[in-house]
Design a protein around this motif. Structure first.
Motif, PDB file in Angstrom:
ATOM      1  N   ASP A  50       0.838  -1.214   0.000  1.00 54.30           N
ATOM      2  CA  ASP A  50       0.000   0.000   0.000  1.00 54.30           C
ATOM      3  C   ASP A  50       0.867   1.256   0.000  1.00 54.30           C
ATOM      4  O   ASP A  50       0.587   2.216  -0.716  1.00 54.30           O
ATOM      5  CB  ASP A  50      -0.936   0.019   1.213  1.00 54.30           C
ATOM      6  CG  ASP A  50      -2.110  -0.930   1.053  1.00 54.30           C
ATOM      7  OD1 ASP A  50      -2.364  -1.394  -0.084  1.00 54.30           O
ATOM      8  OD2 ASP A  50      -2.771  -1.210   2.075  1.00 54.30           O
ATOM      9  N   THR A  51       1.930   1.238   0.791  1.00 57.25           N
ATOM     10  CA  THR A  51       2.849   2.376   0.849  1.00 57.25           C
ATOM     11  C   THR A  51       3.508   2.591  -0.506  1.00 57.25           C
ATOM     12  O   THR A  51       3.580   3.722  -1.001  1.00 57.25           O
ATOM     13  CB  THR A  51       3.917   2.165   1.939  1.00 57.25           C
ATOM     14  OG1 THR A  51       3.247   2.058   3.204  1.00 57.25           O
ATOM     15  CG2 THR A  51       4.910   3.306   1.981  1.00 57.25           C
ATOM     16  N   VAL A  52       3.980   1.516  -1.121  1.00 52.30           N
ATOM     17  CA  VAL A  52       4.607   1.612  -2.448  1.00 52.30           C
ATOM     18  C   VAL A  52       3.614   2.187  -3.450  1.00 52.30           C
ATOM     19  O   VAL A  52       3.951   3.075  -4.232  1.00 52.30           O
ATOM     20  CB  VAL A  52       5.137   0.232  -2.915  1.00 52.30           C
ATOM     21  CG1 VAL A  52       5.466   0.250  -4.400  1.00 52.30           C
ATOM     22  CG2 VAL A  52       6.351  -0.174  -2.104  1.00 52.30           C
ATOM     23  N   LYS A  53       2.393   1.703  -3.435  1.00 53.99           N
ATOM     24  CA  LYS A  53       1.375   2.186  -4.380  1.00 53.99           C
ATOM     25  C   LYS A  53       1.144   3.690  -4.219  1.00 53.99           C
ATOM     26  O   LYS A  53       1.135   4.432  -5.194  1.00 53.99           O
ATOM     27  CB  LYS A  53       0.061   1.430  -4.183  1.00 53.99           C
ATOM     28  CG  LYS A  53       0.112  -0.007  -4.649  1.00 53.99           C
ATOM     29  CD  LYS A  53      -1.194  -0.725  -4.344  1.00 53.99           C
ATOM     30  CE  LYS A  53      -1.136  -2.179  -4.773  1.00 53.99           C
ATOM     31  NZ  LYS A  53      -2.392  -2.895  -4.481  1.00 53.99           N
ATOM     32  N   LYS A  54       0.967   4.136  -2.986  1.00 52.25           N
ATOM     33  CA  LYS A  54       0.727   5.562  -2.731  1.00 52.25           C
ATOM     34  C   LYS A  54       1.918   6.415  -3.164  1.00 52.25           C
ATOM     35  O   LYS A  54       1.750   7.459  -3.801  1.00 52.25           O
ATOM     36  CB  LYS A  54       0.431   5.786  -1.247  1.00 52.25           C
ATOM     37  CG  LYS A  54      -0.917   5.280  -0.827  1.00 52.25           C
ATOM     38  CD  LYS A  54      -1.110   5.424   0.675  1.00 52.25           C
ATOM     39  CE  LYS A  54      -2.416   4.758   1.096  1.00 52.25           C
ATOM     40  NZ  LYS A  54      -2.532   4.611   2.537  1.00 52.25           N
TER      41      LYS A  54
END
Length: 158
Positions: A21-25
């Motif tokens: 999720d962090t990578v996506k954001k």
């Protein structure tokens, strides 16, 4: 006697999902910033107002700078803005040497007009060119932050 905590599969899966999720954001945020800087690069005949190197590296940076310079050498700049829609992460790699994500989006350049830098009159462009098309980009995590490293138009309208 105390027991050491055990890592369960669910906590490992949760940590992986959080990392993804962090990578996506971060990848989407970098991708949006990349296009804002592209607008500045193409809009400034001297190319000095853009800081594309803060959001791009490798082939994406080289190709953008080369193409913008070619346009500027012809006496052209771009005015208006680029719109990004349908942004989605199609692949995420959080482990390995270089964490990265693949971003798919619809790039709308219909309001990003190529004009003569002096007269501000529109430059004639092919009538059949795509102005809304699917583009795939790779965003990688560098030591100094996330960077778009590859930007590939897919030749498909959206």
């Amino acid at each position: 006697m105390s027991e050491s905590p055990r890592v369960t599969q669910s906590s490992t899966a949760s940590a992986t999902a959080d990392a993804e999720d962090t990578v996506k954001k971060e990848a989407i945020a970098t991708y949006r910033s990349y296009w804002r800087e592209m607008e500045k690069l193409y809009g400034d005949r001297n190319g000095k107002s853009a800081h594309l190197d803060q959001f791009a590296a490798a082939a994406a940076l080289t190709n953008a700078e080369t193409d913008a310079k070619r346009s500027h050498d012809r006496g052209n700049i771009n005015t208006g803005s680029v719109a990004l829609t349908d942004q989605m992460i199609t692949e995420v790699k959080v482990t390995g040497k270089i964490p990265n994500a693949t971003v798919s989006s619809c790039l709308d350049i219909s309001k990003w007009q190529t004009v003569d830098a002096e007269t501000k009159k529109p430059v004639s462009l092919p009538a059949n060119r795509l102005t809304k098309y699917r583009i795939l980009s790779i965003v990688e995590k560098y030591p100094e932050g996330w960077r778009v490293t590859s930007d590939e138009p897919q030749g498909k309208s959206c």
